[in-house]
Design an enzyme around this catalytic site. Structure first.
Site, PDB file in Angstrom:
ATOM      1  CB  SER A   2       9.025  45.209  74.134  1.00 45.35           C
ATOM      2  OG  SER A   2       8.443  45.140  72.849  1.00 45.35           O
TER       3      SER A   2
HETATM    4  N1  SAH Z   1       8.266  48.964  70.131  1.00 45.04           N
HETATM    5  C1  SAH Z   1       7.014  48.958  70.884  1.00 45.04           C
HETATM    6  C2  SAH Z   1       6.442  47.573  70.942  1.00 45.04           C
HETATM    7  C3  SAH Z   1       4.997  47.607  70.593  1.00 45.04           C
HETATM    8  S1  SAH Z   1       4.243  46.043  70.299  1.00 45.04           S
HETATM    9  C4  SAH Z   1       7.190  49.570  72.258  1.00 45.04           C
HETATM   10  O1  SAH Z   1       8.336  49.769  72.675  1.00 45.04           O
HETATM   11  O2  SAH Z   1       6.189  49.904  72.912  1.00 45.04           O
HETATM   12  C5  SAH Z   1       4.233  45.963  68.527  1.00 45.04           C
HETATM   13  C6  SAH Z   1       3.525  47.059  67.796  1.00 45.04           C
HETATM   14  O3  SAH Z   1       3.547  46.712  66.408  1.00 45.04           O
HETATM   15  C7  SAH Z   1       2.057  47.251  68.153  1.00 45.04           C
HETATM   16  O4  SAH Z   1       1.849  48.577  68.537  1.00 45.04           O
HETATM   17  C8  SAH Z   1       1.315  46.917  66.863  1.00 45.04           C
HETATM   18  O5  SAH Z   1       0.140  47.701  66.649  1.00 45.04           O
HETATM   19  C9  SAH Z   1       2.372  47.207  65.821  1.00 45.04           C
HETATM   20  N2  SAH Z   1       2.162  46.543  64.529  1.00 45.04           N
HETATM   21  C10 SAH Z   1       1.676  45.301  64.271  1.00 45.04           C
HETATM   22  N3  SAH Z   1       1.644  45.065  62.947  1.00 45.04           N
HETATM   23  C11 SAH Z   1       2.134  46.188  62.341  1.00 45.04           C
HETATM   24  C12 SAH Z   1       2.347  46.563  60.974  1.00 45.04           C
HETATM   25  N4  SAH Z   1       2.070  45.748  59.960  1.00 45.04           N
HETATM   26  N5  SAH Z   1       2.843  47.789  60.741  1.00 45.04           N
HETATM   27  C13 SAH Z   1       3.150  48.643  61.737  1.00 45.04           C
HETATM   28  N6  SAH Z   1       2.959  48.356  63.038  1.00 45.04           N
HETATM   29  C14 SAH Z   1       2.469  47.131  63.349  1.00 45.04           C
END
Ligand code: SAH
Length: 216
Positions: A63
């Protein structure tokens, strides 16, 4: 690993986020302690301290720092709180929550990211509880949570997550489709009631159902 140059660039990034309207100094200080470059994909490492989202593995993104600050500020985390994070991704947001003194339970559905984030955070001496699974389900065995942070876009607040929120707890989630979302903050005011406020527009990767071994 974390040089003076990195620290200098990070301080500038934090100052720029403050000028964009983030007011909680504890959040800014926590972010100032986390070496974001360690969480980045090597091809983008030179851009670690620009205020932008970048690709990580499995077609996902780390993010934008402003967005991390914004969600963390809305979440209003206090020391020792039990926090559920849905979407571990790179683990960067996890580290920011840990810097605020939270006990963090984090779920990721992409196996590659689940493994990688554990390694990265472990090497930096950050201790969270990692789960490979579907965040739509939450973690009923560890509920209730004082705070729940969803870092992927959902069409609505998942009922199971709301059930796992402690009374008095706060949930933050970007609600919408893949073209854009409203940031939502839910406060559980009693067993049966909650209030909901909206906090502007953002753009996240989607919250997907089920877990995944490889790319979508
Ligand atoms: N907090 C992260 C943001 C990652 S983007 C950071 O700081 O890097 C969002 C993430 O949510 C992705 O890695 C994606 O694979 C995950 N995601 C999407 N759907 C999900 C679900 N149902 N359960 C767990 N993770 C999920």
């Amino acid at each position: 690993m974390d040089s003076y140059r990195h620290k200098g660039l990070r301080q500038k990034l934090i100052d720029s986020i403050r000028t964009k309207g983030i007011r909680h100094e504890e959040v800014l200080e926590a972010m100032n302690r986390v070496p974001r470059h360690i969480f980045m994909d090597s091809s983008f490492i030179n851009f670690s301290y620009t205020d932008k989202a970048f690709p990580i593995a499995a077609g996902q993104t780390i993010s934008q720092p402003y967005t991390v600050a914004f969600q963390t500020e809305l979440l209003d985390v206090k020391r020792h709180m039990k926090v559920l994070e849905v979407g571990t991704g790179s683990g960067y947001q996890t580290a920011v929550l840990l810097e605020l003194g939270a006990r963090v339970f984090t779920i990721e559905r992409q196996r590659e990211l689940f493994l990688r984030a554990q390694k990265t955070l472990g090497e930096l001496n950050y201790h969270a509880k990692f789960f490979y699974g579907d965040g739509y389900e939450g973690l009923p065995a560890f509920a209730p949570f004082d705070r729940i942070l969803v870092t992927a876009a959902a069409p609505e607040v998942p009922e199971k997550l709301l059930e796992q929120l402690a009374v008095g707890g706060i949930l933050v989630l970007p609600e919408g489709d893949r073209f854009g979302q409203k940031m939502i903050r839910v406060v559980r005011t009693s067993e049966a009631d909650h209030t909901r406020t909206e906090h502007g527009y953002f753009s996240f990767v989607p919250l997907l159902r089920g877990k995944n071994q490889s790319h979508d």
